[in-house]
Design a protein around this motif. Structure first.
Motif, PDB file in Angstrom:
ATOM      1  N   HIS A 127       0.821  -1.213   0.000  1.00  0.00           N
ATOM      2  CA  HIS A 127       0.000   0.000   0.000  1.00  0.00           C
ATOM      3  C   HIS A 127       0.853   1.261   0.000  1.00  0.00           C
ATOM      4  CE1 HIS A 127      -3.544  -2.470   1.834  1.00  0.00           C
ATOM      5  NE2 HIS A 127      -3.346  -2.710   0.569  1.00  0.00           N
ATOM      6  N   VAL A 128       1.968   1.241   0.704  1.00  0.00           N
ATOM      7  CA  VAL A 128       2.894   2.380   0.678  1.00  0.00           C
ATOM      8  C   VAL A 128       3.326   2.662  -0.749  1.00  0.00           C
ATOM      9  CG1 VAL A 128       5.254   3.072   1.252  1.00  0.00           C
ATOM     10  CG2 VAL A 128       3.748   2.203   3.044  1.00  0.00           C
ATOM     11  N   SER A 129       3.610   1.608  -1.483  1.00  0.00           N
ATOM     12  CA  SER A 129       4.136   1.765  -2.836  1.00  0.00           C
ATOM     13  C   SER A 129       3.090   2.255  -3.826  1.00  0.00           C
ATOM     14  CB  SER A 129       4.739   0.442  -3.325  1.00  0.00           C
ATOM     15  OG  SER A 129       5.781   0.026  -2.455  1.00  0.00           O
ATOM     16  N   THR A 130       1.808   2.092  -3.516  1.00  0.00           N
ATOM     17  CA  THR A 130       0.787   2.677  -4.386  1.00  0.00           C
ATOM     18  C   THR A 130       0.894   4.195  -4.379  1.00  0.00           C
ATOM     19  OG1 THR A 130      -0.905   2.786  -2.642  1.00  0.00           O
ATOM     20  CG2 THR A 130      -0.794   0.757  -3.949  1.00  0.00           C
ATOM     21  N   VAL A 131       1.436   4.741  -3.298  1.00  0.00           N
ATOM     22  CA  VAL A 131       1.591   6.193  -3.183  1.00  0.00           C
ATOM     23  C   VAL A 131       2.959   6.643  -3.693  1.00  0.00           C
ATOM     24  CG1 VAL A 131       1.636   8.151  -1.591  1.00  0.00           C
ATOM     25  CG2 VAL A 131      -0.008   6.310  -1.233  1.00  0.00           C
ATOM     26  N   ILE A 132       4.033   6.015  -3.203  1.00  0.00           N
ATOM     27  CA  ILE A 132       5.375   6.503  -3.540  1.00  0.00           C
ATOM     28  C   ILE A 132       5.977   5.803  -4.752  1.00  0.00           C
ATOM     29  CG2 ILE A 132       5.785   7.084  -1.125  1.00  0.00           C
ATOM     30  CD1 ILE A 132       7.685   4.694  -0.953  1.00  0.00           C
ATOM     31  N   GLY A 133       5.352   4.704  -5.230  1.00  0.00           N
ATOM     32  CA  GLY A 133       5.883   3.980  -6.366  1.00  0.00           C
ATOM     33  C   GLY A 133       7.063   3.095  -5.989  1.00  0.00           C
ATOM     34  N   THR A 134       7.721   2.552  -6.991  1.00  0.00           N
ATOM     35  CA  THR A 134       8.859   1.670  -6.743  1.00  0.00           C
ATOM     36  C   THR A 134      10.202   2.390  -6.867  1.00  0.00           C
ATOM     37  OG1 THR A 134       8.987   0.988  -9.069  1.00  0.00           O
ATOM     38  CG2 THR A 134       7.570  -0.316  -7.624  1.00  0.00           C
ATOM     39  N   GLU A 135      10.206   3.574  -7.426  1.00  0.00           N
ATOM     40  CA  GLU A 135      11.464   4.288  -7.674  1.00  0.00           C
ATOM     41  C   GLU A 135      12.296   4.520  -6.413  1.00  0.00           C
ATOM     42  OE1 GLU A 135      13.111   8.327  -9.932  1.00  0.00           O
ATOM     43  OE2 GLU A 135      10.965   8.019  -9.628  1.00  0.00           O
ATOM     44  N   PRO A 136      11.694   4.876  -5.243  1.00  0.00           N
ATOM     45  CA  PRO A 136      12.517   5.123  -4.049  1.00  0.00           C
ATOM     46  C   PRO A 136      13.345   3.927  -3.606  1.00  0.00           C
ATOM     47  CG  PRO A 136      10.323   6.039  -3.750  1.00  0.00           C
ATOM     48  CD  PRO A 136      10.284   5.215  -5.007  1.00  0.00           C
ATOM     49  N   TYR A 137      12.967   2.702  -3.997  1.00  0.00           N
ATOM     50  CA  TYR A 137      13.704   1.526  -3.567  1.00  0.00           C
ATOM     51  C   TYR A 137      14.922   1.250  -4.446  1.00  0.00           C
ATOM     52  CZ  TYR A 137       9.111   0.890  -1.433  1.00  0.00           C
ATOM     53  OH  TYR A 137       7.945   1.090  -0.757  1.00  0.00           O
ATOM     54  N   GLU A 138      15.032   1.927  -5.570  1.00  0.00           N
ATOM     55  CA  GLU A 138      16.141   1.680  -6.481  1.00  0.00           C
ATOM     56  C   GLU A 138      17.485   2.016  -5.828  1.00  0.00           C
ATOM     57  OE1 GLU A 138      15.211   3.846 -10.012  1.00  0.00           O
ATOM     58  OE2 GLU A 138      13.435   2.625 -10.483  1.00  0.00           O
ATOM     59  N   PHE A 139      17.454   2.976  -4.904  1.00  0.00           N
ATOM     60  CA  PHE A 139      18.686   3.342  -4.197  1.00  0.00           C
ATOM     61  C   PHE A 139      19.242   2.165  -3.410  1.00  0.00           C
ATOM     62  CE2 PHE A 139      20.452   4.672  -0.070  1.00  0.00           C
ATOM     63  CZ  PHE A 139      21.590   5.344  -0.493  1.00  0.00           C
ATOM     64  N   PHE A 140      18.365   1.397  -2.752  1.00  0.00           N
ATOM     65  CA  PHE A 140      18.819   0.280  -1.918  1.00  0.00           C
ATOM     66  C   PHE A 140      19.395  -0.843  -2.780  1.00  0.00           C
ATOM     67  CE2 PHE A 140      15.086   2.212   0.195  1.00  0.00           C
ATOM     68  CZ  PHE A 140      15.796   2.881   1.168  1.00  0.00           C
TER      69      PHE A 140
END
Length: 381
Positions: A203-216
């Motif tokens: 559900h978090v990702s429906t808002v922020i998308g998947t792009e923020p995880y690319e850093f990890f």
């Protein structure tokens, strides 16, 4: 029912599990952390770990906003609720979280505080409209999923001229917590927690998308698969992580394509950015002070900020020393490793937030009886 029954098909689950067993290399082990408590409950409820080979194990993360709320903030809320002019509005899962002195919002309400359980920010706004003589404070909590409704409530209050509506903001951010875990001594230095990949929150990702995880994936070389909360979602995500590890890939993949995109919900993101700004630091239960991991109201909305209006200054407080919530939230220990679990600490008499919240790891183990397996193993040995 579309998107429910077909994602709970036991036959398909067994096929995915068989594929995992076939593709998991016997000469290595796999440890994946599911960040979100919704995934933890799906794993416990449907017995997903029982279908996995012994060398594929799940590590429970801190993905429960009630669980990670520090004790000091609960103390703040209880002190605020005791003011004779305040009506504190809160979600039900916060009512029984223990404070530093064993108090809770439920006990404070029984003692006479005006505390009301609400289903949404709309209920809190309605109370503010109907009772203009009361100072209505909404106890805002949650990850990125619940932040847009709080932002909208503040904007509605301003447009309606509701000068008796306030927000006690405790919204926190998922990516900052993941980074804190990966940089923690438990992972990097002490080796207490080994993480080969993450199941990203749905559900978090429906808002922020998947792009923020690319850093990890790039910086820490950890694969991430964003997955839904149904059992087949989680099983498929585990298979995708096993394949990434086997192939030496560290990428962000999206299993939850029916609801999540790379960019996320841009309108919701803009809404949040218009009302909130980053805190320089915020305390998480179990993780300590995490830089830029939480939100606060922008200065232009200070008239609706309970921390400003009521001059709230959080006094750091410690958890019950016997409670292992902090270690459980970091993935260092499991619920059954806590001496209080199932004895002094139960859903009826919770000693820590992990047993209170419907998404807490301890609540999941208790509700679905997963702790009995560990107890039987101990008795057998």
């Amino acid at each position: 029912m579309k998107y429910v029954d077909e994602y709970r098909d036991g036959k398909v689950a067994k096929k995915i599990a068989a594929t995992i067993r076939a593709e998991a290399r016997p000469d290595r082990s796999y440890r994946f952390m599911e960040f979100c408590g919704g995934h933890t409950h799906a794993i416990a409820r449907y017995g997903l770990e029982d279908l996995l080979p012994d060398n594929v194990r799940m590590v429970h993360g801190p993905g429960c906003p009630v669980c990670v709320l520090p004790v000091g903030r609960m103390d703040d809320a209880i002190r605020l609720s005791r003011r004779p002019d305040v009506t504190l509005c809160t979600y039900a899962d916060l009512m029984r979280v223990p404070s530093s002195d064993g108090m809770s919002l439920m006990k404070a309400k029984a003692a006479g505080a005006d505390i009301r359980m609400v289903y949404s920010t709309l209920d809190a706004l309605r109370i503010a409209r109907e009772e203009p003589e009361r100072k209505v404070v909404f106890f805002a909590i949650g990850f990125e999923t619940t932040t847009p409704p709080t932002a909208m409530a503040v904007l509605n209050a301003r447009s309606e001229g509701l000068n008796n509506f306030f927000v006690f903001c405790n919204h926190v951010l998922t990516p900052a917590a993941i980074q804190n875990i990966l940089e923690s001594p438990d992972v990097r230095e002490l080796g207490l927690v080994r993480i080969d990949g993450f199941i990203g929150p749905a559900h978090v990702s429906t808002v922020i998308g998947t792009e923020p995880y690319e850093f990890f994936a790039e910086e820490f070389q950890k694969p991430v698969v964003v997955a839904g909360f149904e059992p087949l979602d989680v099983a498929q995500a585990i298979l995708m992580l096993v394949r990434q590890v086997n192939e030496g890939r560290c990428e962000v993949e999206n299993e939850y394509i029916r609801a999540v995109t790379r960019e996320g919900n841009l309108k919701a993101q803009d809404l949040v950015a218009s009302v909130f700004e980053l805190r320089s630091s915020f305390e998480w239960r179990g993780l300590g002070q995490v830089p830029y991991s939480a939100l606060k109201l922008r200065e232009e909305f200070a008239a609706f900020d309970a921390e400003e209006v009521f001059a709230i200054e959080t006094i750091p407080a410690k958890d019950n020393p016997a409670c292992e919530c902090g270690a459980i939230l970091r993935g260092v220990k499991k619920p059954v490793d806590c001496k209080l679990f199932g004895t002094l600490c139960t859903p009826e008499t919770p000693m820590g937030s992990c047993m209170v919240s419907s998404e807490g790891s301890c609540a999941a183990h208790w509700t679905y009886g997963r702790f009995r397996d560990a107890q039987q193993e101990r008795q057998a040995s």
